[in-house]
Design a protein around this motif. Sequence first.
Motif, short mmCIF file in Angstrom:
data_model
loop_
_atom_site.label_atom_id
_atom_site.label_comp_id
_atom_site.label_asym_id
_atom_site.label_seq_id
_atom_site.Cartn_x
_atom_site.Cartn_y
_atom_site.Cartn_z
N PRO A 71 46.51 53.75 28.64
CA PRO A 71 45.35 53.23 29.37
C PRO A 71 45.34 51.71 29.49
O PRO A 71 44.67 51.17 30.37
N SER A 72 46.07 51.06 28.65
CA SER A 72 46.05 49.59 28.71
C SER A 72 46.83 49.07 29.90
O SER A 72 46.68 47.91 30.30
N VAL A 73 47.69 49.92 30.46
CA VAL A 73 48.54 49.45 31.55
C VAL A 73 47.69 49.03 32.75
O VAL A 73 47.90 47.96 33.32
N ASP A 74 46.71 49.84 33.09
CA ASP A 74 45.91 49.53 34.27
C ASP A 74 45.28 48.15 34.17
O ASP A 74 45.42 47.33 35.09
N GLU A 75 44.64 47.90 33.07
CA GLU A 75 43.98 46.60 32.93
C GLU A 75 44.98 45.46 33.03
O GLU A 75 44.79 44.49 33.77
N ARG A 76 46.04 45.63 32.24
CA ARG A 76 47.04 44.58 32.20
C ARG A 76 47.58 44.29 33.60
O ARG A 76 47.66 43.14 34.04
N VAL A 77 47.93 45.34 34.28
CA VAL A 77 48.53 45.17 35.61
C VAL A 77 47.55 44.54 36.58
O VAL A 77 47.88 43.59 37.30
N ILE A 78 46.34 45.04 36.60
CA ILE A 78 45.36 44.50 37.54
C ILE A 78 45.12 43.02 37.26
O ILE A 78 45.06 42.20 38.18
N ALA A 79 45.04 42.69 35.99
CA ALA A 79 44.80 41.28 35.65
C ALA A 79 45.94 40.41 36.16
O ALA A 79 45.72 39.36 36.79
N ILE A 80 47.16 40.88 35.92
CA ILE A 80 48.31 40.09 36.36
C ILE A 80 48.40 40.04 37.88
O ILE A 80 48.73 39.01 38.48
N ALA A 81 48.09 41.16 38.49
CA ALA A 81 48.12 41.19 39.96
C ALA A 81 47.14 40.16 40.51
O ALA A 81 47.44 39.43 41.45
N ARG A 82 45.99 40.10 39.91
CA ARG A 82 44.99 39.15 40.36
C ARG A 82 45.50 37.71 40.19
O ARG A 82 45.38 36.90 41.11
N ASP A 83 46.09 37.46 39.04
CA ASP A 83 46.65 36.12 38.83
C ASP A 83 47.66 35.78 39.92
O ASP A 83 47.61 34.72 40.54
N LEU A 84 48.58 36.70 40.14
CA LEU A 84 49.62 36.45 41.12
C LEU A 84 49.03 36.20 42.50
O LEU A 84 49.47 35.31 43.24
N LEU A 85 48.03 36.98 42.84
CA LEU A 85 47.41 36.80 44.15
C LEU A 85 46.78 35.43 44.26
O LEU A 85 46.89 34.76 45.29
N LEU A 86 46.14 35.01 43.21
CA LEU A 86 45.49 33.71 43.26
C LEU A 86 46.51 32.58 43.28
O LEU A 86 46.31 31.55 43.92
N GLU A 87 47.61 32.81 42.59
CA GLU A 87 48.65 31.78 42.59
C GLU A 87 49.30 31.62 43.95
O GLU A 87 49.33 30.53 44.52
N GLY A 88 49.82 32.72 44.43
CA GLY A 88 50.67 32.59 45.62
C GLY A 88 50.20 33.37 46.82
O GLY A 88 50.93 33.47 47.81
#
Lengths: 202, 202, 202, 202
Positions: free
Chosen positions: D13-30
């Motif tokens: 279950p931790s995968v979803d959170e982790r991935v979404i958080a990172i996806a959000r970071d990436l989107l904001l970065e680039g």
Amino acid sequence: MTHGMTRGRPRDPSVDERVIAIARDLLLEGGYAGFAIDEVADRARVAKTTLYRRWPSRDHLVAAAVATMLVQPPVADTGDLRADLLRAVTAIAARLREPAMAPLVAELVAAAARHHDLGASLRSLAAQRRQAAVELIARAITRGDLRADVDAAALVDQLTGPLYYRLLITGDPIPDDYISTLVDGILDGALDGAGPRPKAKR
Amino acid sequence: MTHGMTRGRPRDPSVDERVIAIARDLLLEGGYAGFAIDEVADRARVAKTTLYRRWPSRDHLVAAAVATMLVQPPVADTGDLRADLLRAVTAIAARLREPAMAPLVAELVAAAARHHDLGASLRSLAAQRRQAAVELIARAITRGDLRADVDAAALVDQLTGPLYYRLLITGDPIPDDYISTLVDGILDGALDGAGPRPKAKR
Amino acid sequence: MTHGMTRGRPRDPSVDERVIAIARDLLLEGGYAGFAIDEVADRARVAKTTLYRRWPSRDHLVAAAVATMLVQPPVADTGDLRADLLRAVTAIAARLREPAMAPLVAELVAAAARHHDLGASLRSLAAQRRQAAVELIARAITRGDLRADVDAAALVDQLTGPLYYRLLITGDPIPDDYISTLVDGILDGALDGAGPRPKAKR
Amino acid sequence: MTHGMTRGRPRDPSVDERVIAIARDLLLEGGYAGFAIDEVADRARVAKTTLYRRWPSRDHLVAAAVATMLVQPPVADTGDLRADLLRAVTAIAARLREPAMAPLVAELVAAAARHHDLGASLRSLAAQRRQAAVELIARAITRGDLRADVDAAALVDQLTGPLYYRLLITGDPIPDDYISTLVDGILDGALDGAGPRPKAKR
DNA sequence: TCATAACCGAGACGGTACGTCAGGTCTTTTA
DNA sequence: TAAAAGACCTGACGTACCGTCTCGGTTATGA
């Protein structure tokens, strides 16, 4: 010990063979110029990315393919040095005289000059091929057939070098008696009175 | 005979020199790969069309530039064959050992393989260079220094070929004593008892 | 002054038209996804390099093509503000309702977000289109038809914005009476007793 | 019917959170362009297969990540319609004015245009958000504050649409008084004599 | 306890298009 | 005419990213 774990999907081992075979065909058909990565990929039913995963550039793939055309049969050691050398040099010459070989070797040499890694691997391959001949000569020295101060490496160079020289630089043909002339020249020397040649049977 | 009429704007004779000089610079800077027609045109303040009017392809221009780097000094004939050969081979080796020479010669060889006309002119150039050495040997035979049945061309190949072989194929260095080894090898032969070498003076 | 000298081969002016026309066709056929630079080049009988000389990226070419689909007819000013606005908004809606328009505008918007220069030029284009409507409203204010404190730009946004909002965000259709609702809403206000609307015929 | 049996290893279950958080970071970065599945997988220490098991495509993952950025606070209903609308629109505008929001929404819109299911879910999300505002207006109508023939949906579009319009199309900023202008415009109308505005305090 | 099912990580694979590069030709103006 | 400038064509290169597949290995349930 080393974990040696192979993880991830294993490489399809058939790809290498297939690709190299096709690359060789293409090179023989159209030479270096008529060799396109896309064409190889198409014919081998392989994605271009797969090619680049295994060979980092077109030159590397070409080199790998050409290298397989230059593999030499092992050098036999019968004790008759002159005959052994003749046989070995003839084998090399046979390879180099194959139809489209000259331009391929030329491009191979150029590719080796362009990519340091490629140059290194080709040179180590050449060294390895030369090793057998060098040992053949070393044994002849041990037997007392050759002078002890003979430089085996230079001697081999004087047998092999002229072949490549003609192939790449002068473009002269390499007839059979040229080969025996090379062997005789290196064994007997050119000076008058350097000693009568002990045979005539060739 | 050609009418010889010169109409229209005459060719700028300074272009050839300028272009060749710049081509040479570029080759020494970045090797064959770092040599782009557009770059040459830019630096020489010349239009690409002008280049193509004088040299039919990139390879031809490169060859023309490299050719100017390979001019050899004449071979002297002092009567001391061993010394003369040593001097001649050393001169060639000196050229080939220049820093960026290996890749240039490699690419030149490849270019010659690609274009027949280029190959022909390079080969004739090589033949011409070899001619002096062949005649040197012919005179030695006449003098009786060498056996009459010596194949002059093959002998020269066994002196020159190893240099190119090391340069292009094995990548081994060409130390000074390697050169004398080559000369000795070809004159004295390798067989034990092939005759004591009349030397000590090298 | 600028020298303005045109030297060298001039650009073929027909290329732009041809390419844009084909790009438009391709976009309507397959949408943004089915739009490939190579395909455009093929169909337009033009080299890919020529395309990249004129449009720096795929997105730029697409934007140029889509921009030509969004050109609006001039806004007429008959003095009847309600009718003029209705006509103008209807014209915009007509464009946006064309079959494949929604995804194209969406991708255009995304492309503008990716490339700053593209965004700038598209925005200036939008500003220019809006200008006519803004002036229409300014004249109505001068005539005394509208209150003096009306913000013309915001008013136009409230007529145009909802169209794009539905097109891009909610996906709701844009029926004809939706358009008149927009115009009425902005003119009459929503407050009860904000004044009787001068008509009922819609 | 579905047995609902859960066999096999359960999802982490931790995968979803982790991935979404990172996806959000990436989107904001680039932005959307700088968002690569492989990059997400790398950073989240997760295999690509795991990603594709949960989100069927890149766009779906992006959408999921963006959705978490767009949650809106509930719309309060104090009885003061003008104030309530102002507050609601201001909340939306606040979201849209966040730094990297424009390109994200743009790309999201494009993604929705590419994938029908994505479009559907985003649209339903938008509809749901709009629902609260529509009901707010419906209640105002019931209270008699607004005319009975007001089209609530269109009215909301005229408040929200301009925000997206500026964000995506014109690129104009969205200052605070722009928002109140929107609300006033829709309530009071633009016609001269449409009724005196009952306020002056803004 | 053991089979089965689903998960996970790793990475090869097929595929598609992109943008680039360099060679060589063509067209125009100028000397 | 040659020269300069630059547009143009051609063809291939190497890259990026997508989404799939194939492994070895793990963790839960149920027979």
